[in-house]
Design a protein around this motif. Structure first.
Motif, PDB file in Angstrom:
ATOM      1  N   LEU A  23       0.595 129.225   4.386  1.00 29.32           N
ATOM      2  CA  LEU A  23       0.908 128.713   6.130  1.00 29.32           C
ATOM      3  C   LEU A  23       2.251 129.268   6.667  1.00 29.32           C
ATOM      4  O   LEU A  23       2.811 130.308   6.358  1.00 29.32           O
ATOM      5  CB  LEU A  23       1.172 127.638   6.096  1.00 29.32           C
ATOM      6  N   SER A  50       4.063 131.420   3.965  1.00 29.58           N
ATOM      7  CA  SER A  50       4.876 130.414   2.861  1.00 29.58           C
ATOM      8  C   SER A  50       4.356 130.775   1.158  1.00 29.58           C
ATOM      9  O   SER A  50       5.276 131.164   0.392  1.00 29.58           O
ATOM     10  CB  SER A  50       3.657 129.089   2.703  1.00 29.58           C
ATOM     11  N   HIS A  52       9.368 119.753   7.411  1.00 34.60           N
ATOM     12  CA  HIS A  52       8.543 119.295   6.114  1.00 34.60           C
ATOM     13  C   HIS A  52       6.146 119.299   6.472  1.00 34.60           C
ATOM     14  O   HIS A  52       6.201 119.749   7.565  1.00 34.60           O
ATOM     15  CB  HIS A  52       8.171 117.871   5.612  1.00 34.60           C
ATOM     16  N   ILE A  53       6.226 120.617   5.893  1.00 33.25           N
ATOM     17  CA  ILE A  53       4.589 121.307   6.125  1.00 33.25           C
ATOM     18  C   ILE A  53       3.798 119.555   6.553  1.00 33.25           C
ATOM     19  O   ILE A  53       2.957 119.220   7.283  1.00 33.25           O
ATOM     20  CB  ILE A  53       3.940 121.626   5.445  1.00 33.25           C
ATOM     21  N   THR A 105       1.724 126.409  14.083  1.00 36.08           N
ATOM     22  CA  THR A 105       1.607 126.988  12.593  1.00 36.08           C
ATOM     23  C   THR A 105      -0.180 126.890  12.585  1.00 36.08           C
ATOM     24  O   THR A 105      -0.465 126.654  13.285  1.00 36.08           O
ATOM     25  CB  THR A 105       1.564 125.121  11.987  1.00 36.08           C
ATOM     26  N   GLN A 134       4.505 117.419   8.633  1.00 34.05           N
ATOM     27  CA  GLN A 134       4.790 117.579  10.297  1.00 34.05           C
ATOM     28  C   GLN A 134       5.271 117.089  10.920  1.00 34.05           C
ATOM     29  O   GLN A 134       6.080 116.648  12.347  1.00 34.05           O
ATOM     30  CB  GLN A 134       3.346 117.599  11.084  1.00 34.05           C
ATOM     31  N   TYR A 149      11.155 128.941   3.775  1.00 35.99           N
ATOM     32  CA  TYR A 149      10.400 128.399   2.713  1.00 35.99           C
ATOM     33  C   TYR A 149      10.950 128.019   1.746  1.00 35.99           C
ATOM     34  O   TYR A 149      10.865 128.694   0.647  1.00 35.99           O
ATOM     35  CB  TYR A 149       9.478 129.085   3.698  1.00 35.99           C
ATOM     36  N   ALA A 192      -3.097 127.885   9.378  1.00 36.72           N
ATOM     37  CA  ALA A 192      -3.301 127.211   7.793  1.00 36.72           C
ATOM     38  C   ALA A 192      -4.372 128.435   8.033  1.00 36.72           C
ATOM     39  O   ALA A 192      -5.246 128.849   8.686  1.00 36.72           O
ATOM     40  CB  ALA A 192      -3.775 126.238   7.560  1.00 36.72           C
ATOM     41  N   VAL A 213       4.251 129.987  10.195  1.00 43.41           N
ATOM     42  CA  VAL A 213       5.013 129.019  10.891  1.00 43.41           C
ATOM     43  C   VAL A 213       6.146 129.908  11.661  1.00 43.41           C
ATOM     44  O   VAL A 213       6.523 130.890  11.844  1.00 43.41           O
ATOM     45  CB  VAL A 213       6.334 128.599  10.328  1.00 43.41           C
ATOM     46  N   SER A 236       8.154 123.357   2.641  1.00 38.45           N
ATOM     47  CA  SER A 236       9.254 122.923   3.873  1.00 38.45           C
ATOM     48  C   SER A 236       9.723 124.060   4.241  1.00 38.45           C
ATOM     49  O   SER A 236      10.475 124.693   3.822  1.00 38.45           O
ATOM     50  CB  SER A 236      10.252 121.896   4.097  1.00 38.45           C
TER      51      SER A 236
END
Length: 414
Positions: A191, A182, A256-257, A208, A260, A238, A210, A193, A242
């Motif tokens: 983040l 992100s 949606h981060i 995911t 979730q 991204y 972080a 993904v 989201s």
């Protein structure tokens, strides 16, 4: 005579003062003057500037926002003991070549990029960093696991950040086809993904990670169309908190981060004959875009169709022009809205072709009619237009094959 002598004395004193001033070292330039200089330099030139002397390296002037806005082309070649990268940006006429030939150094703990990234695949780029992934097979208690090792690499600083391994049972999962992140991986809000599809097509996973976490978190979702649902290389992007996915079943969905939540947005494709095109999914300017290029044949420019997702009615609408913006299609893809930084590439679509070592372009929409008669505009070496250098001849002479991708430049010098 007396008055004449006074004038001569003053003149000599002025000359001595100017001579003393002219002998002042360039490394002692005041910080405010140096900042004015840096503001007008592109990132690679700033990198050269900071290497001139210790004072310029340590002076806090490298946080100035960069004027580099358009993506670079990163050509790279990794081997166990060697790294060669060529960074080509549209503002300079020569590539910036980065080489590493040093071996392992256990005392300093330094590991060359080529040793880690030799068999890795590049997936995404943000803020001057590139995300790589390598597949590893691992057996734990007689169970074969699908393991992925992820790295983010900064070619300018040669820094590498290793992420925790992502482990999933081999018997239940397919290999992933996409991975992204992100923001700047050195920031605490970054983040990562990774979507992974079950080999039976019944469900899929979003993993995911972080910055600061010890392990990956995996979320399970049910496929709407078992045995047919799938991801592909250019299907995820991204934007504003989201991750969006356009899968091979022509569904547009979002993850949606914060919540979730995986949500279906649309299942109506803009084209019914998508199989005739190479598809690219791009997020920029607060919108989602689908760009379609016809299959390349010979040196002819491909046909192009671009659609924008309408958030109000949930449908794809064809764009008649790029409205002064520009698209850079590949892995990954980038897009820019019209503005001062995109004036030199307004209404253009850049793409990689196997027939030339430099990116090719086409002019999209009605703007293309205005440029058709100007052959110099369509020339890939036009001096008054965007210019990307090719893979350096030095690497070709070594017999090494390289890969290429679009790379987002850092916002400031690291």
């Amino acid at each position: 005579m007396a008055s004449h002598s006074i004038v001569t004395h003053d003149t000599n004193r002025e000359r001595k003062r100017k001579r003393k001033t002219s002998q002042r070292s360039w490394s002692d330039l005041p910080e405010d003057i140096l900042r004015l200089v840096v503001q007008r330099l592109y990132l690679v030139d700033r990198f050269h500037l900071r290497q001139v002397c210790k004072n310029w390296l340590l002076t806090p002037i490298h946080d100035i926002a960069s004027i580099d806005k358009l993506p670079w082309v990163l050509n790279y070649c990794f081997s166990p003991h060697r790294t060669i990268c060529s960074l080509s940006d549209p503002y300079r006429k020569l590539p910036y070549i980065i080489e590493e030939e040093r071996g392992w150094d256990d005392e300093r703990g330094w590991i060359p990029a080529g040793s880690l990234l030799f068999r890795a695949t590049a997936y995404a780029s943000r803020y001057g960093w590139v995300l790589f992934s390598e597949k590893i097979r691992q057996v734990v208690h007689s169970t074969l696991y699908h393991v992925r090792q992820y790295y983010v690499y900064n070619p300018l600083t040669k820094d590498i950040i290793s992420l925790p391994r992502l482990e999933l049972p081999q018997n239940d999962y397919h290999d992933e086809h996409f991975a992204t992140f992100s923001s700047n991986p050195t920031s605490p809000d970054c983040l990562f993904v990774v979507p992974t599809l079950c080999n039976r097509g019944i469900y899929f996973f979003i993993s995911t990670y972080a910055v600061g976490d010890k392990t990956w978190k995996t979320h399970k979702f049910i496929c709407r169309y078992p045995y047919y649902f799938s991801f592909s290389t250019h299907d995820m992007a991204y934007m504003e908190g989201s991750f969006y996915c356009y899968n091979r079943e022509k569904e547009l969905s979002s993850f949606h981060i914060a919540t979730q939540e995986w949500r279906l947005l649309s299942n109506e494709p803009p084209l019914s004959d998508e199989w005739k095109f190479t598809r690219y999914f791009v997020a920029y300017g607060g919108h989602l875009h689908l760009a379609y290029l016809t299959k390349l044949e010979g040196d002819a420019a491909p046909g192009c169709n671009i659609f924008r997702y309408d958030w109000l009615d949930g449908t794809w609408k064809k764009m008649e022009s790029l409205e002064g913006g520009a698209l850079f299609l590949g892995k990954p893809s980038f897009g820019f809205t019209g503005g001062e930084q995109t004036k030199m590439v307004a209404n253009r679509v850049y793409y990689f072709s196997s027939h030339t070592s430099r990116p090719s372009f086409l002019v999209y929409g009605s703007a293309g009619m205005e440029e058709k008669s100007d052959k110099s505009v369509c020339s890939q070496t036009s001096q008054n237009k965007i210019y990307y250098d090719s893979w350096p001849e030095k690497s070709k002479s070594l017999g090494e094959s390289g890969s290429r991708m679009w790379m987002e430049p850092p916002s400031s010098m690291p």
